[in-house]
Design a protein around this motif. Structure first.
Motif, PDB file in Angstrom:
ATOM      1  N   ARG A 131     -35.898  26.332  24.292  1.00 35.45           N
ATOM      2  CA  ARG A 131     -36.921  27.035  25.076  1.00 35.45           C
ATOM      3  C   ARG A 131     -38.228  26.263  25.142  1.00 35.45           C
ATOM      4  N   CYS A 132     -38.249  25.057  24.586  1.00 36.16           N
ATOM      5  CA  CYS A 132     -39.484  24.277  24.498  1.00 36.16           C
ATOM      6  C   CYS A 132     -39.387  22.995  25.317  1.00 36.16           C
ATOM      7  N   ASP A 133     -40.536  22.547  25.820  1.00 39.77           N
ATOM      8  CA  ASP A 133     -40.591  21.261  26.526  1.00 39.77           C
ATOM      9  C   ASP A 133     -40.737  20.098  25.556  1.00 39.77           C
ATOM     10  N   ALA A 134     -41.302  20.376  24.392  1.00 37.45           N
ATOM     11  CA  ALA A 134     -41.485  19.360  23.361  1.00 37.45           C
ATOM     12  C   ALA A 134     -41.602  20.077  22.026  1.00 37.45           C
ATOM     13  N   VAL A 135     -41.369  19.324  20.948  1.00 33.98           N
ATOM     14  CA  VAL A 135     -41.428  19.916  19.603  1.00 33.98           C
ATOM     15  C   VAL A 135     -42.322  19.062  18.713  1.00 33.98           C
ATOM     16  N   LEU A 136     -43.232  19.747  18.021  1.00 36.70           N
ATOM     17  CA  LEU A 136     -44.087  19.118  17.018  1.00 36.70           C
ATOM     18  C   LEU A 136     -43.613  19.565  15.643  1.00 36.70           C
ATOM     19  N   VAL A 137     -43.349  18.607  14.775  1.00 38.32           N
ATOM     20  CA  VAL A 137     -42.977  18.894  13.396  1.00 38.32           C
ATOM     21  C   VAL A 137     -44.121  18.476  12.478  1.00 38.32           C
ATOM     22  N   VAL A 138     -44.571  19.415  11.638  1.00 43.61           N
ATOM     23  CA  VAL A 138     -45.552  19.066  10.614  1.00 43.61           C
ATOM     24  C   VAL A 138     -44.796  18.739   9.344  1.00 43.61           C
ATOM     25  N   ARG A 164     -35.806  26.784   0.783  1.00 38.51           N
ATOM     26  CA  ARG A 164     -35.432  25.434   1.242  1.00 38.51           C
ATOM     27  C   ARG A 164     -33.973  25.369   1.657  1.00 38.51           C
ATOM     28  N   ALA A 165     -33.115  26.150   0.979  1.00 34.87           N
ATOM     29  CA  ALA A 165     -31.682  26.102   1.272  1.00 34.87           C
ATOM     30  C   ALA A 165     -31.378  26.571   2.695  1.00 34.87           C
ATOM     31  N   LYS A 166     -32.192  27.469   3.239  1.00 39.78           N
ATOM     32  CA  LYS A 166     -31.916  27.966   4.595  1.00 39.78           C
ATOM     33  C   LYS A 166     -32.696  27.196   5.654  1.00 39.78           C
ATOM     34  N   GLN A 167     -33.512  26.234   5.233  1.00 33.88           N
ATOM     35  CA  GLN A 167     -34.259  25.422   6.191  1.00 33.88           C
ATOM     36  C   GLN A 167     -33.609  24.047   6.345  1.00 33.88           C
ATOM     37  N   MET A 168     -33.617  23.562   7.561  1.00 32.02           N
ATOM     38  CA  MET A 168     -33.126  22.212   7.827  1.00 32.02           C
ATOM     39  C   MET A 168     -33.945  21.205   7.029  1.00 32.02           C
ATOM     40  N   PRO A 169     -33.322  20.182   6.449  1.00 33.60           N
ATOM     41  CA  PRO A 169     -34.082  19.179   5.689  1.00 33.60           C
ATOM     42  C   PRO A 169     -35.191  18.557   6.532  1.00 33.60           C
ATOM     43  N   ASP A 170     -36.298  18.273   5.880  1.00 32.81           N
ATOM     44  CA  ASP A 170     -37.462  17.723   6.569  1.00 32.81           C
ATOM     45  C   ASP A 170     -37.116  16.449   7.324  1.00 32.81           C
ATOM     46  N   ALA A 171     -36.299  15.594   6.734  1.00 29.56           N
ATOM     47  CA  ALA A 171     -35.947  14.322   7.387  1.00 29.56           C
ATOM     48  C   ALA A 171     -35.233  14.564   8.710  1.00 29.56           C
ATOM     49  N   GLU A 172     -34.385  15.574   8.748  1.00 29.42           N
ATOM     50  CA  GLU A 172     -33.662  15.872   9.983  1.00 29.42           C
ATOM     51  C   GLU A 172     -34.613  16.437  11.042  1.00 29.42           C
ATOM     52  N   LYS A 173     -35.540  17.288  10.611  1.00 29.47           N
ATOM     53  CA  LYS A 173     -36.533  17.810  11.559  1.00 29.47           C
ATOM     54  C   LYS A 173     -37.361  16.675  12.144  1.00 29.47           C
ATOM     55  N   ARG A 174     -37.801  15.775  11.285  1.00 31.21           N
ATOM     56  CA  ARG A 174     -38.613  14.654  11.767  1.00 31.21           C
ATOM     57  C   ARG A 174     -37.850  13.806  12.771  1.00 31.21           C
ATOM     58  N   ALA A 175     -36.562  13.633  12.547  1.00 26.79           N
ATOM     59  CA  ALA A 175     -35.748  12.820  13.451  1.00 26.79           C
ATOM     60  C   ALA A 175     -35.599  13.465  14.828  1.00 26.79           C
ATOM     61  N   ARG A 176     -35.735  14.774  14.890  1.00 25.64           N
ATOM     62  CA  ARG A 176     -35.553  15.492  16.154  1.00 25.64           C
ATOM     63  C   ARG A 176     -36.875  15.827  16.839  1.00 25.64           C
ATOM     64  N   ALA A 177     -37.989  15.439  16.245  1.00 27.04           N
ATOM     65  CA  ALA A 177     -39.305  15.806  16.771  1.00 27.04           C
ATOM     66  C   ALA A 177     -39.755  14.892  17.908  1.00 27.04           C
ATOM     67  N   ASP A 178     -40.553  15.444  18.808  1.00 27.51           N
ATOM     68  CA  ASP A 178     -41.243  14.643  19.825  1.00 27.51           C
ATOM     69  C   ASP A 178     -42.593  14.164  19.295  1.00 27.51           C
ATOM     70  N   PHE A 179     -43.200  14.991  18.424  1.00 24.93           N
ATOM     71  CA  PHE A 179     -44.480  14.644  17.801  1.00 24.93           C
ATOM     72  C   PHE A 179     -44.400  14.971  16.319  1.00 24.93           C
ATOM     73  N   LEU A 180     -45.111  14.188  15.512  1.00 26.35           N
ATOM     74  CA  LEU A 180     -45.182  14.405  14.068  1.00 26.35           C
ATOM     75  C   LEU A 180     -46.633  14.419  13.618  1.00 26.35           C
ATOM     76  N   ILE A 181     -46.947  15.307  12.679  1.00 26.44           N
ATOM     77  CA  ILE A 181     -48.245  15.268  12.006  1.00 26.44           C
ATOM     78  C   ILE A 181     -47.995  15.343  10.511  1.00 26.44           C
ATOM     79  N   ASP A 182     -48.457  14.327   9.784  1.00 27.82           N
ATOM     80  CA  ASP A 182     -48.369  14.316   8.326  1.00 27.82           C
ATOM     81  C   ASP A 182     -49.633  14.970   7.787  1.00 27.82           C
ATOM     82  N   THR A 183     -49.504  16.226   7.326  1.00 25.46           N
ATOM     83  CA  THR A 183     -50.686  16.977   6.916  1.00 25.46           C
ATOM     84  C   THR A 183     -51.253  16.512   5.577  1.00 25.46           C
TER      85      THR A 183
END
Length: 206
Positions: A131-138, A164-183
Motif C-alpha cells: 500500500r506504500c510508494d516507498a518504505v523508510l526503515v529506522v 523480537r521473535a514476531k518481528q522481521m530481523p532488522d537486516a532483512e528490513k534494511r535490505a527491503r527499504a527504499d530509505f534508511l535512517i540510523d537513529t
C-alpha cells in the motif's frame, strides 16, 4: 477528464523499524514538517479502549481479557497470546483488518496532501508495503536497540525476546527499504534525513 487532469494523490511513505529503533521519534519529525502521519499503534490503542471496535471481539475470543469498563486488559491479553503462535494469529486476524480500515479512512481524509506517512511497526510482516510508494526503515546497532528497550518501564528479557521473535530481523528490513535512517547517529542526523526524504518524495510524486 484526461490522465493529466486526474487529481494527484498523496505519496504514501511506509515507516517501520523494530522495537527500540526510534520509529516514534522519527514519525514526530515528519509531523513537525506538516506531513500527516497515521500511527498504527495509536489506532490499536483506540480500538482496544472501552467501546473500541476490537474490544468486544477480543473479549469473545479471549475470555478474561477485558477490564470492567469494557476495554482490553493488555497484560491479560499479552499473557493469553505470549509464546502461542496460534493464539497470536487469532488476535491479529481480529485487529489487523480494523487497523487497515482506519488507515484507509486516514488516506481519504488527507487525499489532498502531497505526502503522507503510514507508521506501521509490522509493515513487512503484514504485507502493508504493497500500500506504500516507498518504505523508510529506522535502524540502530543491536546494542543500542537492546539498551533502549530494556530501559523501558516493565520491560523484561522474556518480553523483549517475544517481541523480537514476531518481528522481521532488522537486516532483512534494511535490505527491503527504499530509505534508511540510523537513529544512533543522533537527532540532528535524523532530522536532516527526514528533510531530504520529504523533499525527494514530494518532488518525485506517486
Amino acid at each position: 477528464m484526461s490522465a493529466t487532469d486526474q487529481p494527484r494523490r498523496p505519496v504514501v511513505l511506509g515507516l517501520t523499524g523494530s522495537i527500540g529503533m526510534g520509529k516514534s521519534a522519527t514519525a514526530a519529525m515528519f509531523s513537525a514538517r506538516g506531513v500527516p502521519v497515521h500511527d498504527s499503534d495509536a489506532a490499536v490503542h483506540a480500538l482496544y479502549g472501552p467501546g473500541g471496535a476490537a474490544a468486544r471481539a477480543i473479549g469473545e475470543a479471549f475470555p478474561g481479557t477485558l477490564t470492567p469498563e469494557g476495554g482490553v486488559d493488555r497484560p491479560a491479553l499479552r499473557a493469553a497470546v505470549l509464546g502461542d503462535p496460534e493464539q497470536l494469529a487469532r488476535l491479529e486476524a481480529i485487529v489487523h483488518p480494523l487497523v487497515r480500515d482506519e488507515s484507509r479512512a486516514f488516506l481519504a481524509r488527507h487525499a489532498g496532501a502531497a505526502l503522507v506517512v503510514l507508521d506501521i511497526p509490522l509493515l513487512f510482516e503484514t504485507g502493508a508495503e504493497a500500500r506504500c510508494d516507498a518504505v523508510l526503515v529506522v535502524t540502530a546497532p543491536p546494542e543500542v536497540q537492546r539498551a533502549r528497550v530494556l530501559a523501558r518501564p516493565g520491560m523484561t528479557e522474556e518480553a523483549f525476546a517475544a517481541i523480537r521473535a514476531k518481528q522481521m530481523p532488522d537486516a532483512e528490513k534494511r535490505a527491503r527499504a527504499d530509505f534508511l535512517i540510523d537513529t544512533s547517529r543522533g537527532f540532528a542526523h535524523a532530522e536532516g534525513e527526514v528533510e531530504r526524504i520529504v523533499e525527494e518524495l514530494v518532488r518525485r510524486g506517486p
